[in-house]
Design a protein around this motif. Structure first.
Motif, short mmCIF file in Angstrom:
data_model
loop_
_atom_site.label_atom_id
_atom_site.label_comp_id
_atom_site.label_asym_id
_atom_site.label_seq_id
_atom_site.Cartn_x
_atom_site.Cartn_y
_atom_site.Cartn_z
N ILE A 217 0.85 -1.19 0.00
CA ILE A 217 0.00 0.00 0.00
C ILE A 217 0.88 1.24 0.00
O ILE A 217 1.84 1.33 0.78
N GLU A 221 -2.27 5.53 1.80
CA GLU A 221 -3.02 4.58 2.61
C GLU A 221 -4.22 3.98 1.88
O GLU A 221 -5.08 3.35 2.49
N TRP A 222 -4.27 4.16 0.56
CA TRP A 222 -5.33 3.58 -0.26
C TRP A 222 -4.78 2.75 -1.42
O TRP A 222 -5.19 1.61 -1.61
N THR A 223 -3.89 3.33 -2.19
CA THR A 223 -3.46 2.74 -3.45
C THR A 223 -2.67 1.46 -3.22
O THR A 223 -1.61 1.48 -2.58
N ALA A 224 -3.19 0.34 -3.74
CA ALA A 224 -2.50 -0.95 -3.64
C ALA A 224 -1.82 -1.26 -4.96
O ALA A 224 -2.46 -1.20 -6.02
#
Length: 258
Positions: A217, A221-224
Protein backbone atom coordinates in the motif's frame (compact mmCIF):
# COMPACT_ATOMS: atom_id res chain seq x y z
CA UNK A 1 -28.71 -16.41 6.99
CA UNK A 2 -29.10 -14.66 10.33
CA UNK A 3 -26.17 -16.64 11.75
CA UNK A 4 -23.79 -14.91 9.32
CA UNK A 5 -25.59 -11.52 9.45
CA UNK A 6 -26.35 -11.86 5.74
CA UNK A 7 -29.45 -9.97 4.64
CA UNK A 8 -31.26 -11.93 1.93
CA UNK A 9 -32.75 -9.51 -0.56
CA UNK A 10 -36.47 -9.46 -1.33
CA UNK A 11 -38.09 -8.68 -4.66
CA UNK A 12 -38.37 -4.91 -4.19
CA UNK A 13 -34.79 -4.67 -2.92
CA UNK A 14 -33.52 -6.63 -5.92
CA UNK A 15 -35.35 -4.27 -8.26
CA UNK A 16 -33.77 -1.29 -6.50
CA UNK A 17 -30.29 -2.80 -6.82
CA UNK A 18 -30.95 -3.58 -10.49
CA UNK A 19 -31.79 0.06 -11.18
CA UNK A 20 -28.58 1.17 -9.46
CA UNK A 21 -26.77 -1.53 -11.45
CA UNK A 22 -28.05 -0.17 -14.74
CA UNK A 23 -26.65 3.24 -13.84
CA UNK A 24 -23.29 1.67 -12.97
CA UNK A 25 -23.12 -0.05 -16.36
CA UNK A 26 -24.22 3.10 -18.18
CA UNK A 27 -21.39 4.89 -16.36
CA UNK A 28 -18.81 2.27 -17.34
CA UNK A 29 -19.99 2.44 -20.96
CA UNK A 30 -19.53 6.23 -20.88
CA UNK A 31 -16.03 5.79 -19.44
CA UNK A 32 -15.14 3.29 -22.16
CA UNK A 33 -16.09 5.80 -24.86
CA UNK A 34 -14.02 8.50 -23.12
CA UNK A 35 -10.75 6.67 -22.38
CA UNK A 36 -7.82 7.59 -24.64
CA UNK A 37 -4.14 8.45 -24.30
CA UNK A 38 -3.54 11.90 -22.81
CA UNK A 39 -6.40 12.17 -20.34
CA UNK A 40 -5.73 12.12 -16.60
CA UNK A 41 -7.24 9.78 -14.06
CA UNK A 42 -8.89 12.85 -12.52
CA UNK A 43 -10.63 13.49 -15.86
CA UNK A 44 -12.26 10.07 -15.42
CA UNK A 45 -13.29 11.00 -11.88
CA UNK A 46 -14.95 14.19 -13.09
CA UNK A 47 -16.80 12.31 -15.82
CA UNK A 48 -18.08 9.66 -13.39
CA UNK A 49 -18.99 12.15 -10.66
CA UNK A 50 -20.94 14.47 -12.96
CA UNK A 51 -22.79 11.63 -14.71
CA UNK A 52 -23.74 10.01 -11.40
CA UNK A 53 -25.11 13.26 -9.94
CA UNK A 54 -26.92 14.08 -13.20
CA UNK A 55 -28.78 10.78 -12.90
CA UNK A 56 -29.98 11.45 -9.36
CA UNK A 57 -27.49 9.16 -7.64
CA UNK A 58 -24.47 9.47 -5.37
CA UNK A 59 -20.96 8.07 -5.91
CA UNK A 60 -20.44 5.66 -3.00
CA UNK A 61 -16.62 5.98 -2.83
CA UNK A 62 -16.67 9.75 -2.20
CA UNK A 63 -15.59 10.32 1.44
CA UNK A 64 -16.04 6.61 2.23
CA UNK A 65 -13.65 6.05 5.14
CA UNK A 66 -11.79 9.11 3.92
CA UNK A 67 -11.46 8.18 0.23
CA UNK A 68 -11.27 11.58 -1.49
CA UNK A 69 -12.74 10.86 -4.93
CA UNK A 70 -15.88 9.51 -6.58
CA UNK A 71 -14.36 6.50 -8.36
CA UNK A 72 -11.32 4.23 -8.09
CA UNK A 73 -9.01 4.43 -11.13
CA UNK A 74 -6.15 1.92 -11.13
CA UNK A 75 -3.47 1.99 -13.83
CA UNK A 76 -1.05 -0.82 -14.79
CA UNK A 77 0.68 -1.95 -11.56
CA UNK A 78 -2.10 -0.54 -9.37
CA UNK A 79 -4.23 -3.43 -8.13
CA UNK A 80 -7.12 -1.40 -6.73
CA UNK A 81 -8.19 1.77 -4.89
CA UNK A 82 -6.21 4.07 -7.15
CA UNK A 83 -6.98 7.69 -6.24
CA UNK A 84 -7.70 9.80 -9.34
CA UNK A 85 -5.22 12.62 -9.84
CA UNK A 86 -2.68 14.01 -12.28
CA UNK A 87 -1.48 10.66 -13.67
CA UNK A 88 -1.85 10.83 -17.43
CA UNK A 89 -2.85 7.75 -19.40
CA UNK A 90 -0.36 6.60 -22.01
CA UNK A 91 -0.76 4.48 -25.12
CA UNK A 92 -0.50 0.83 -24.10
CA UNK A 93 -1.66 1.33 -20.49
CA UNK A 94 -4.42 -0.69 -18.89
CA UNK A 95 -6.79 1.10 -16.52
CA UNK A 96 -9.40 -0.32 -14.17
CA UNK A 97 -12.37 1.87 -13.37
CA UNK A 98 -14.42 0.77 -10.36
CA UNK A 99 -17.87 2.37 -10.07
CA UNK A 100 -20.29 2.09 -7.15
CA UNK A 101 -23.49 4.12 -7.32
CA UNK A 102 -26.15 4.77 -4.68
CA UNK A 103 -29.56 5.24 -6.30
CA UNK A 104 -32.63 5.68 -4.12
CA UNK A 105 -30.72 4.13 -1.21
CA UNK A 106 -29.58 1.04 -3.13
CA UNK A 107 -25.95 0.21 -3.95
CA UNK A 108 -24.53 -1.55 -7.01
CA UNK A 109 -20.86 -2.15 -7.74
CA UNK A 110 -18.97 -3.15 -10.89
CA UNK A 111 -15.67 -2.54 -12.62
CA UNK A 112 -13.85 -3.22 -15.87
CA UNK A 113 -10.26 -2.97 -17.05
CA UNK A 114 -9.86 -1.01 -20.27
CA UNK A 115 -7.07 -0.75 -22.83
CA UNK A 116 -5.65 2.70 -23.49
CA UNK A 117 -4.73 2.92 -27.16
CA UNK A 118 -2.98 -0.18 -28.46
CA UNK A 119 -2.24 -2.83 -25.81
CA UNK A 120 0.89 -4.96 -25.70
CA UNK A 121 1.06 -8.74 -25.31
CA UNK A 122 1.33 -8.69 -21.51
CA UNK A 123 -1.56 -6.26 -21.18
CA UNK A 124 -3.79 -8.43 -23.35
CA UNK A 125 -2.87 -11.52 -21.37
CA UNK A 126 -3.56 -10.22 -17.87
CA UNK A 127 -6.81 -8.56 -18.95
CA UNK A 128 -7.97 -11.75 -20.66
CA UNK A 129 -7.14 -13.94 -17.66
CA UNK A 130 -8.85 -11.55 -15.25
CA UNK A 131 -12.00 -11.40 -17.32
CA UNK A 132 -12.11 -15.20 -17.64
CA UNK A 133 -11.66 -15.49 -13.87
CA UNK A 134 -14.79 -13.44 -13.30
CA UNK A 135 -16.65 -15.61 -15.78
CA UNK A 136 -15.56 -18.83 -14.04
CA UNK A 137 -16.45 -17.37 -10.65
CA UNK A 138 -19.96 -16.39 -11.73
CA UNK A 139 -20.51 -19.84 -13.24
CA UNK A 140 -20.09 -21.34 -9.75
CA UNK A 141 -22.93 -19.29 -8.25
CA UNK A 142 -26.04 -21.37 -7.61
CA UNK A 143 -27.94 -22.60 -4.57
CA UNK A 144 -26.10 -25.38 -2.76
CA UNK A 145 -22.64 -24.36 -3.90
CA UNK A 146 -20.31 -22.57 -1.50
CA UNK A 147 -18.26 -19.39 -1.47
CA UNK A 148 -15.19 -21.65 -1.54
CA UNK A 149 -16.35 -23.04 -4.89
CA UNK A 150 -16.17 -19.52 -6.36
CA UNK A 151 -12.63 -18.91 -5.09
CA UNK A 152 -11.50 -22.39 -6.16
CA UNK A 153 -12.68 -21.85 -9.74
CA UNK A 154 -10.95 -18.47 -9.99
CA UNK A 155 -7.69 -19.59 -8.40
CA UNK A 156 -7.52 -22.78 -10.47
CA UNK A 157 -7.89 -20.92 -13.74
CA UNK A 158 -5.59 -18.01 -12.87
CA UNK A 159 -2.74 -20.17 -11.60
CA UNK A 160 -3.17 -22.50 -14.55
CA UNK A 161 -2.46 -19.48 -16.75
CA UNK A 162 0.70 -18.69 -14.69
CA UNK A 163 -0.91 -15.63 -13.09
CA UNK A 164 -1.61 -14.98 -9.40
CA UNK A 165 -4.64 -14.02 -7.31
CA UNK A 166 -4.47 -11.14 -4.83
CA UNK A 167 -5.43 -12.35 -1.36
CA UNK A 168 -5.86 -9.13 0.62
CA UNK A 169 -9.00 -7.88 -1.15
CA UNK A 170 -12.20 -9.85 -1.63
CA UNK A 171 -15.70 -9.63 -3.00
CA UNK A 172 -18.47 -8.66 -0.59
CA UNK A 173 -22.17 -8.45 0.01
CA UNK A 174 -23.75 -5.29 -1.36
CA UNK A 175 -27.14 -3.72 -1.94
CA UNK A 176 -28.31 -1.91 1.17
CA UNK A 177 -24.78 -0.80 2.05
CA UNK A 178 -21.43 -0.50 0.27
CA UNK A 179 -19.93 -3.50 2.05
CA UNK A 180 -22.05 -6.20 3.70
CA UNK A 181 -21.46 -9.83 4.68
CA UNK A 182 -20.39 -12.22 3.28
CA UNK A 183 -16.79 -11.82 2.19
CA UNK A 184 -16.04 -13.60 -1.10
CA UNK A 185 -12.35 -14.58 -1.46
CA UNK A 186 -11.07 -15.20 -4.97
CA UNK A 187 -9.07 -18.24 -3.90
CA UNK A 188 -10.03 -21.27 -1.86
CA UNK A 189 -11.12 -24.88 -1.76
CA UNK A 190 -14.19 -26.64 -3.07
CA UNK A 191 -17.05 -26.98 -0.58
CA UNK A 192 -15.47 -24.54 1.90
CA UNK A 193 -17.29 -21.61 3.40
CA UNK A 194 -20.89 -20.45 3.48
CA UNK A 195 -23.46 -22.29 1.39
CA UNK A 196 -25.15 -20.10 -1.23
CA UNK A 197 -28.91 -19.60 -0.95
CA UNK A 198 -31.42 -17.60 -3.02
CA UNK A 199 -31.55 -13.90 -2.18
CA UNK A 200 -27.84 -13.46 -1.51
CA UNK A 201 -26.35 -10.48 -3.38
CA UNK A 202 -22.59 -9.99 -3.53
CA UNK A 203 -19.74 -8.93 -5.76
CA UNK A 204 -17.17 -11.13 -7.43
CA UNK A 205 -14.12 -9.04 -8.33
CA UNK A 206 -10.92 -11.05 -8.82
CA UNK A 207 -7.69 -9.04 -8.88
CA UNK A 208 -5.20 -10.91 -11.06
CA UNK A 209 -1.48 -10.16 -11.27
CA UNK A 210 0.79 -11.06 -14.16
CA UNK A 211 3.59 -11.60 -11.63
CA UNK A 212 3.46 -12.64 -7.98
CA UNK A 213 0.46 -12.16 -5.70
CA UNK A 214 2.30 -9.90 -3.24
CA UNK A 215 1.27 -6.26 -2.89
CA UNK A 216 1.97 -3.12 -0.92
CA UNK A 217 0.00 0.00 0.00
CA UNK A 218 1.35 3.43 -0.93
CA UNK A 219 1.72 6.29 1.54
CA UNK A 220 -1.74 7.63 0.66
CA UNK A 221 -3.02 4.58 2.61
CA UNK A 222 -5.33 3.58 -0.26
CA UNK A 223 -3.46 2.74 -3.45
CA UNK A 224 -2.50 -0.95 -3.64
CA UNK A 225 0.21 -1.90 -6.12
CA UNK A 226 1.94 -5.13 -7.07
CA UNK A 227 5.14 -5.64 -5.05
CA UNK A 228 7.05 -6.60 -8.20
CA UNK A 229 5.44 -3.81 -10.32
CA UNK A 230 3.85 -6.37 -12.63
CA UNK A 231 0.58 -5.57 -14.37
CA UNK A 232 -2.69 -6.21 -12.53
CA UNK A 233 -6.22 -6.38 -13.93
CA UNK A 234 -9.69 -6.77 -12.47
CA UNK A 235 -13.29 -7.29 -13.53
CA UNK A 236 -16.29 -7.12 -11.20
CA UNK A 237 -20.03 -7.67 -11.24
CA UNK A 238 -22.74 -7.66 -8.60
CA UNK A 239 -24.59 -11.00 -8.68
CA UNK A 240 -27.78 -12.43 -7.21
CA UNK A 241 -28.22 -16.06 -6.18
CA UNK A 242 -31.57 -17.08 -7.72
CA UNK A 243 -33.72 -20.15 -7.13
CA UNK A 244 -32.08 -21.89 -10.08
CA UNK A 245 -28.68 -20.26 -10.47
CA UNK A 246 -27.33 -16.74 -10.83
CA UNK A 247 -28.31 -13.37 -12.26
CA UNK A 248 -25.94 -10.47 -12.71
CA UNK A 249 -27.41 -7.20 -11.49
CA UNK A 250 -24.63 -5.31 -13.32
CA UNK A 251 -24.44 -7.35 -16.53
CA UNK A 252 -21.93 -6.76 -19.30
CA UNK A 253 -20.41 -8.95 -21.99
CA UNK A 254 -17.64 -11.30 -20.81
CA UNK A 255 -17.16 -12.98 -24.18
CA UNK A 256 -15.77 -10.29 -26.46
CA UNK A 257 -12.43 -11.10 -28.15
CA UNK A 258 -9.20 -9.71 -26.66
Amino acid sequence: MERYKIHLKGRSEIQGIKKAGKLVIDTLNLVESFIRPGITTDDINTLVHDFTIKNGAKPAPLNYKGFPKSVCVSVNEVICHGIPGKRRLLDGDIVNVDVTSILNGYFADANKTFFVGTPGKDAKRVVSVSRECLKYGIEMVRPGNTIGDIGWAIQTYAEGEKCSVVREFVGHGVGLDFHEPPQVPHYGKKRDGITLVPGMVFTIEPMINLGKKDMRILSDEWTAITADNSLSAQFEQTVLVTESGVESLTPYDLNYPI
